[in-house]
Design a protein around this motif. Structure first.
Motif, short mmCIF file in Angstrom:
data_model
loop_
_atom_site.label_atom_id
_atom_site.label_comp_id
_atom_site.label_asym_id
_atom_site.label_seq_id
_atom_site.Cartn_x
_atom_site.Cartn_y
_atom_site.Cartn_z
N GLU A 26 -5.50 5.53 -1.54
CA GLU A 26 -4.74 4.51 -2.27
C GLU A 26 -4.28 3.41 -1.32
OE1 GLU A 26 -0.78 4.01 -5.10
OE2 GLU A 26 -1.54 6.00 -4.62
N ALA A 27 -3.91 3.79 -0.09
CA ALA A 27 -3.45 2.80 0.88
C ALA A 27 -4.56 1.82 1.22
CB ALA A 27 -2.94 3.50 2.14
N SER A 28 -5.78 2.33 1.49
CA SER A 28 -6.88 1.44 1.89
C SER A 28 -7.28 0.52 0.74
CB SER A 28 -8.08 2.26 2.35
OG SER A 28 -8.62 3.05 1.30
N HIS A 29 -7.37 1.07 -0.45
CA HIS A 29 -7.78 0.23 -1.60
C HIS A 29 -6.71 -0.80 -1.94
CE1 HIS A 29 -11.54 2.20 -3.12
NE2 HIS A 29 -11.12 3.12 -2.26
N THR A 30 -5.44 -0.41 -1.81
CA THR A 30 -4.36 -1.36 -2.06
C THR A 30 -4.39 -2.51 -1.06
OG1 THR A 30 -2.92 0.34 -2.99
CG2 THR A 30 -1.85 -1.64 -2.17
N CYS A 31 -4.63 -2.18 0.22
CA CYS A 31 -4.68 -3.22 1.25
C CYS A 31 -5.78 -4.23 0.97
CB CYS A 31 -4.87 -2.59 2.62
SG CYS A 31 -3.36 -1.93 3.33
N VAL A 32 -6.97 -3.74 0.64
CA VAL A 32 -8.10 -4.64 0.42
C VAL A 32 -7.88 -5.51 -0.82
CG1 VAL A 32 -10.55 -4.76 -0.13
CG2 VAL A 32 -9.76 -3.18 1.63
N SER A 33 -7.55 -4.87 -1.94
CA SER A 33 -7.41 -5.65 -3.18
C SER A 33 -6.22 -6.59 -3.12
CB SER A 33 -7.29 -4.71 -4.38
OG SER A 33 -6.15 -3.89 -4.25
N SER A 34 -5.09 -6.12 -2.59
CA SER A 34 -3.89 -6.96 -2.55
C SER A 34 -4.04 -8.11 -1.57
CB SER A 34 -2.66 -6.12 -2.17
OG SER A 34 -2.39 -5.16 -3.15
N PHE A 35 -4.65 -7.86 -0.41
CA PHE A 35 -4.81 -8.96 0.54
C PHE A 35 -5.71 -10.05 -0.04
CE2 PHE A 35 -6.55 -11.38 4.02
CZ PHE A 35 -5.47 -11.54 4.86
N LEU A 36 -6.83 -9.66 -0.65
CA LEU A 36 -7.75 -10.65 -1.20
C LEU A 36 -7.14 -11.40 -2.37
CD1 LEU A 36 -11.16 -8.75 -1.02
CD2 LEU A 36 -10.32 -10.55 0.49
N SER A 37 -6.13 -10.83 -3.00
CA SER A 37 -5.43 -11.53 -4.08
C SER A 37 -4.29 -12.37 -3.53
CB SER A 37 -4.90 -10.51 -5.09
OG SER A 37 -4.04 -11.13 -6.01
N ASP A 38 -3.42 -11.74 -2.73
CA ASP A 38 -2.19 -12.42 -2.29
C ASP A 38 -2.45 -13.50 -1.26
OD1 ASP A 38 -0.93 -10.71 -3.96
OD2 ASP A 38 -0.04 -9.45 -2.43
N TYR A 39 -3.42 -13.30 -0.37
CA TYR A 39 -3.68 -14.32 0.65
C TYR A 39 -4.07 -15.64 -0.01
CZ TYR A 39 -6.13 -17.09 4.11
OH TYR A 39 -6.55 -18.14 4.90
N PHE A 40 -4.91 -15.57 -1.03
CA PHE A 40 -5.37 -16.80 -1.67
C PHE A 40 -4.32 -17.37 -2.62
CE2 PHE A 40 -9.35 -14.94 -0.25
CZ PHE A 40 -9.98 -16.04 0.30
N SER A 41 -3.21 -16.67 -2.80
CA SER A 41 -2.10 -17.19 -3.60
C SER A 41 -1.03 -17.84 -2.74
CB SER A 41 -1.47 -16.06 -4.43
OG SER A 41 -2.40 -15.52 -5.33
N THR A 42 -1.16 -17.74 -1.41
CA THR A 42 -0.17 -18.37 -0.55
C THR A 42 -0.29 -19.88 -0.63
OG1 THR A 42 -1.67 -18.20 1.35
CG2 THR A 42 -0.06 -16.43 1.05
N PRO A 43 0.78 -20.61 -0.31
CA PRO A 43 0.74 -22.08 -0.42
C PRO A 43 -0.37 -22.70 0.41
CG PRO A 43 2.99 -21.31 -0.15
CD PRO A 43 2.12 -20.12 0.06
N GLU A 44 -0.94 -23.73 -0.12
CA GLU A 44 -2.05 -24.41 0.57
C GLU A 44 -1.60 -25.04 1.87
OE1 GLU A 44 -2.91 -27.02 -2.62
OE2 GLU A 44 -4.38 -25.71 -3.56
#
Length: 586
Positions: free
Chosen positions: A69-87
């Motif tokens: 769960e930790a590995s899958h959370t890291c991959v999915s959350s990073f690919l979502s949250d990183y691209f949601s950070t301010p431009e």
């Protein structure tokens, strides 16, 4: 007979001349389940210029209880949250803050285990291609290699300590410690560069020469090369999960793309907008709220006809970098919350010419307006709305975010009775706070009538601070008045708070049951540790009578409130003595 066609790689070139070819492969190997996780995201449009393309690989620690769960959370959350950070944020700032928030979440989940090493723990390596630079974030013993002009170079260092010839333990990993130490580096990109990411199931058994031999094999796709790396590692005796990713830079974007990045980091403040004006394809319908710190407008998308709210910064702070950083951070925090009980931040379909952000438009009224129209509502109706507010607060808390400004003016109720929490200007996000963002250090919580005493007393705050604010609102909804006679905003010290007096809600509204008043009183305790554990527990006690509260009110007054009982007894005795004295005098 047609000649066989050469195998083709998956080429992705969403903008200009930037072209990438990618491949990846992951298997459980000889293990029962695959605790590795891999992911690649290459966005379209301006997002590719402002944020880049990202590949993430993670290896959940097998000894941990929740490595998968930790590995899958890291991959999915990073690919979502990183691209949601301010431009306007750099890759380093965006990546560091997302990783810190992720680590805090994993660590907090892992605290339920007796042994910290048995929690949500995983390695994680990420490479982000932006313009002409590769940005590398790395923690653990997964690896990133680069093949350039016949030379294979390992770009990362394993964060592991050998304890024997065959065993080593991780010195650093996601979720292992509340403080995260991530290796960050940049590397210039060249056309034809090949980046390889692997988990230890591959590189522990394949040496650099074997890896390079497969990477340079002619006539096969990157996916096939990934499969060959895994197959050869299995054949050589790998007993772990096996995962790898390949990314090849086929063509770099023009150098002028950096000018676009500078444009986003130097966005101008918009002018003071008036109805009928337009900005970036949005027509200003009316001003909803104006103040010294920001402006809120109802706008219409001139292309689709959809209505949104547009929030713009105040020109008073055009030269205040901390305010600007905070305004940008505000929109990013809102974009990470996905709940029907929280106003949704909307991603614009067109490039921004100046600084603002959009949210959904909610047609209805604020809770302040609702309370004026319903001064003493039915208990069931008030609890129904309180439950929705609590659900919105819980959605924020699940993202390790304190709202810090829960008050009636920041709660909307639409025509269907749906509650939505708005305004992220005072939000405090634990993960971002750890990175010492200047904007986080200058936060002022909301209205003093609603925020918890720990803010005034400069104590450490946690999720129970939002609970206190919800309890103040709940009391006001039930009674039409603020608790403690409305004097909380005047309290400046511990002594001031202790001098206040709680008035039972059923004395102001006889329809309020005693057990609901007990729940309110507990949530309004000045010592946060004496309140409910969270807002869900508080709402449960509003919906289900707590037997302890019922038992409390059935006990004799002498047990419930000895001081009050003795005062009554003393009063009765005084009256009887006075009556006796009068009779004697006659």
């Amino acid at each position: 007979m047609n000649a066989p066609q050469p195998a083709m790689d998956k080429q992705i070139h969403p903008q200009g001349k930037f072209k990438l070819s990618v491949g990846q492969h992951s298997v459980a190997g000889r293990k029962a389940q695959n605790e590795d996780a891999i992911g690649i995201r290459i966005p379209d449009g301006n997002l590719l210029s402002t944020k880049g393309a990202a590949a993430v690989i993670a290896d959940g620690v097998s000894a941990a209880e929740a490595g998968k769960e930790a590995s899958h959370t890291c991959v999915s959350s990073f690919l979502s949250d990183y691209f949601s950070t301010p431009e306007t944020w750099s890759v380093k700032q965006s990546g560091a803050q997302v990783l810190t928030a992720l680590n805090r979440w994993l660590y907090s989940r892992g605290r339920g285990f007796n042994d910290n090493s048995k929690g949500y723990i995983t390695t994680m390596s990420t490479v982000i291609f932006k313009s002409h630079t590769a940005h590398i974030f790395h923690v653990g013993d997964s690896r990133i290699y680069r093949l350039r002009e016949g030379t294979l170079e390992q770009l990362t260092t394993d964060h592991s300590t050998p304890v024997s010839q065959d065993h080593a333990y991780l010195a650093r990993a996601m979720g292992l410690d509340v403080r995260l130490d991530v290796d960050y580096q940049t590397a210039p990109l060249q056309s034809e560069d090949i980046f390889l990411q692997t988990t230890d199931g591959v590189h522990d058994v394949l040496g650099p020469h074997a890896i390079q031999h497969i990477l340079e094999a002619p006539g096969i796709t990157l996916d096939k090369r990934c499969e060959q790396l895994v197959e050869v590692a299995l054949h050589k005796g790998s007993t772990d999960n096996l995962s790898c990713q390949l990314l090849r830079v086929d063509e770099l974007p023009d150098a002028q793309v950096d000018d676009v990045l500078n444009q986003f980091s130097q966005l101008q403040f918009p002018p003071l907008l008036e109805p009928g004006m337009s900005l970036d394809g949005y027509r200003i319908m009316r001003e909803l709220q104006g103040g010294t710190r920001s402006h809120l407008y109802q706008v219409e998308d001139m292309a689709s006809g959809a209505h949104y709210c547009m929030k713009t910064p105040s020109a008073n702070f055009a030269r205040d970098p901390v305010y600007i950083d905070r305004f940008v951070l505000e929109s990013w925090i809102g974009s990470r919350i996905n709940s029907p009980y929280v106003v949704k931040v909307v991603e614009p379909h067109r490039p921004k010419s100046c600084l603002y952000y959009l949210t959904e438009y909610v047609q209805g009224m604020t809770l302040s307006q609702w309370m004026r129209e319903h001064p003493k509502p039915a208990v069931e109706e008030a609890v129904f709305l309180i439950d929705q507010i609590a659900r919105g607060i819980r959605a924020l808390h699940r993202r390790e975010t304190l709202h810090q400004n829960i008050k009636p003016d920041n709660i909307l109720i639409d025509g269907n009775g749906q509650v939505k929490i708005m305004d992220f200007s005072a939000c405090h996000m634990a993960g971002i706070a750890e990175t010492a963002t200047p904007a986080q250090g200058n936060l002022t919580p909301g209205s003093a009538s609603y925020f918890a005493p720990e803010y005034t007393l400069h104590k450490t705050t946690n999720y129970r601070a939002d609970l206190f604010s919800l309890a103040v609102i709940s009391y006001e909804m039930f009674t039409g008045q603020l608790p403690f006679g409305g004097v909380l905003e005047h309290c400046k010290s511990q002594r001031d708070f202790l001098a206040t007096s709680y008035t039972h809600s059923y004395k102001l509204n006889p329809l309020v049951p005693h057990w609901i008043d007990c729940a309110l009183k507990k949530a309004l305790r000045f010592e946060e540790e004496r309140r409910h554990g969270d807002v869900a527990e508080f709402v449960y006690e509003l919906q289900h009578p707590n037997p302890r509260y019922l038992e409390y009110h059935q006990r004799p007054l002498m047990e419930r409130d000895p001081l009050k009982a003795w005062k009554i007894i003393a009063g009765i005795l005084a009256l009887s003595q006075a009556a006796s004295l009068i009779l004697l005098l006659r």
